[in-house]
Design a protein around this motif. Structure first.
Motif, PDB file in Angstrom:
ATOM      1  N   PHE A   1       0.828  -1.206   0.000  1.00 42.41           N
ATOM      2  CA  PHE A   1       0.000   0.000   0.000  1.00 42.41           C
ATOM      3  C   PHE A   1       0.862   1.256   0.000  1.00 42.41           C
ATOM      4  O   PHE A   1       0.649   2.165  -0.810  1.00 42.41           O
ATOM      5  N   SER A   2       1.841   1.326   0.881  1.00 42.99           N
ATOM      6  CA  SER A   2       2.673   2.532   0.970  1.00 42.99           C
ATOM      7  C   SER A   2       3.539   2.704  -0.274  1.00 42.99           C
ATOM      8  O   SER A   2       3.783   3.836  -0.713  1.00 42.99           O
ATOM      9  N   ASP A   3       3.984   1.596  -0.878  1.00 39.76           N
ATOM     10  CA  ASP A   3       4.766   1.696  -2.124  1.00 39.76           C
ATOM     11  C   ASP A   3       3.919   2.307  -3.244  1.00 39.76           C
ATOM     12  O   ASP A   3       4.390   3.163  -4.000  1.00 39.76           O
ATOM     13  N   ALA A   4       2.668   1.867  -3.355  1.00 38.77           N
ATOM     14  CA  ALA A   4       1.782   2.405  -4.386  1.00 38.77           C
ATOM     15  C   ALA A   4       1.475   3.879  -4.121  1.00 38.77           C
ATOM     16  O   ALA A   4       1.487   4.703  -5.042  1.00 38.77           O
ATOM     17  N   CYS A   5       1.211   4.199  -2.865  1.00 40.54           N
ATOM     18  CA  CYS A   5       0.872   5.581  -2.512  1.00 40.54           C
ATOM     19  C   CYS A   5       2.032   6.537  -2.771  1.00 40.54           C
ATOM     20  O   CYS A   5       1.822   7.709  -3.109  1.00 40.54           O
ATOM     21  N   ALA A   6       3.263   6.050  -2.615  1.00 43.92           N
ATOM     22  CA  ALA A   6       4.431   6.899  -2.839  1.00 43.92           C
ATOM     23  C   ALA A   6       4.494   7.385  -4.290  1.00 43.92           C
ATOM     24  O   ALA A   6       4.974   8.490  -4.567  1.00 43.92           O
TER      25      ALA A   6
END
Length: 218
Positions: A49-54
């Motif tokens: 999730f955090s990788d995509a949001c970055a």
């Protein structure tokens, strides 16, 4: 309470921004997240999730000073979640810990940061909806509508006033497309794909709160 971060099940590697446009990379990442959510066999993993949001940060940067507040807040919250992914495996784990410690709505808590990131994703979704719904040369009306629908209700008067003033510095439609390395046709196609992929993720996050009787009016 700490949760062991186990290796995620095999899945396609994240898209590389080096061999595709920024918008294309974002779309592919969120479509993969949407598949994980739709599968519903396991909780959404915090690192994925955090990788995509970055990847989404480039969109805020492309919008200029009007959304500088969003870029700064969004990016800091995403970094915080990315760091937390070393300790917590899933978004569920984050909520469980903060609920136990009664820190869900506390400034700086992971649950609060997740809520703010979710609002950022929804802001981009709403902006894309306005973008594909009109051919206006100026983005001011589209951006103002998207902001009023998503983030404005949770911001102070001072922030809302600063955003309103910054709307006059937004890039034109053509300038935004140039920054994103897209044509009008390719951008519309990818924006629609993001709108479709982001909705189940936004709903998934909302449900993490509402299923624990936590309101969303903050």
């Amino acid at each position: 309470m700490e949760y062991e971060v186990k290796a995620p099940p095999p899945h396609s590697p994240p898209p590389s921004p080096s061999n595709m446009t920024p918008l294309a990379a974002i779309v592919e990442a969120f479509e993969e997240l949407a598949e994980m959510v739709d599968d519903s066999k396991e909780d959404l993993r915090l690192k994925a999730f955090s990788d995509a949001c970055a990847l989404v940060s480039v969109l805020f940067d492309s919008l200029g000073i009007a959304f500088k507040f969003a870029e700064i807040e969004y990016c800091s919250k995403v970094r915080n979640l990315a760091e937390a992914s070393r300790k917590y495996a899933t978004l569920q784990n984050v909520l469980e810990v903060d609920v136990k410690n009664d820190t869900v709505k506390c400034a700086g808590s992971l649950s609060r940061n997740l809520r703010r990131v979710r609002q950022g994703l929804d802001l981009i979704r709403a902006l894309f909806h306005q973008f594909v719904s009109t051919n206006d040369y100026s983005l001011r009306e589209a951006a103002s509508t998207a902001y009023s629908q998503t983030c404005a209700p949770y911001h102070t008067w001072a922030v809302r006033a600063a955003v309103a003033a910054g709307m006059y510095a937004l890039p034109t439609r053509d300038q935004l497309l140039l920054k994103l390395h897209e044509t009008d046709q390719s951008a519309e196609k990818r924006m629609r794909r993001y709108m479709k992929a982001s909705l189940p993720i936004i709903h998934y996050i909302d449900n993490l709160y509402t299923s624990r009787d936590i309101s969303l009016d903050w």
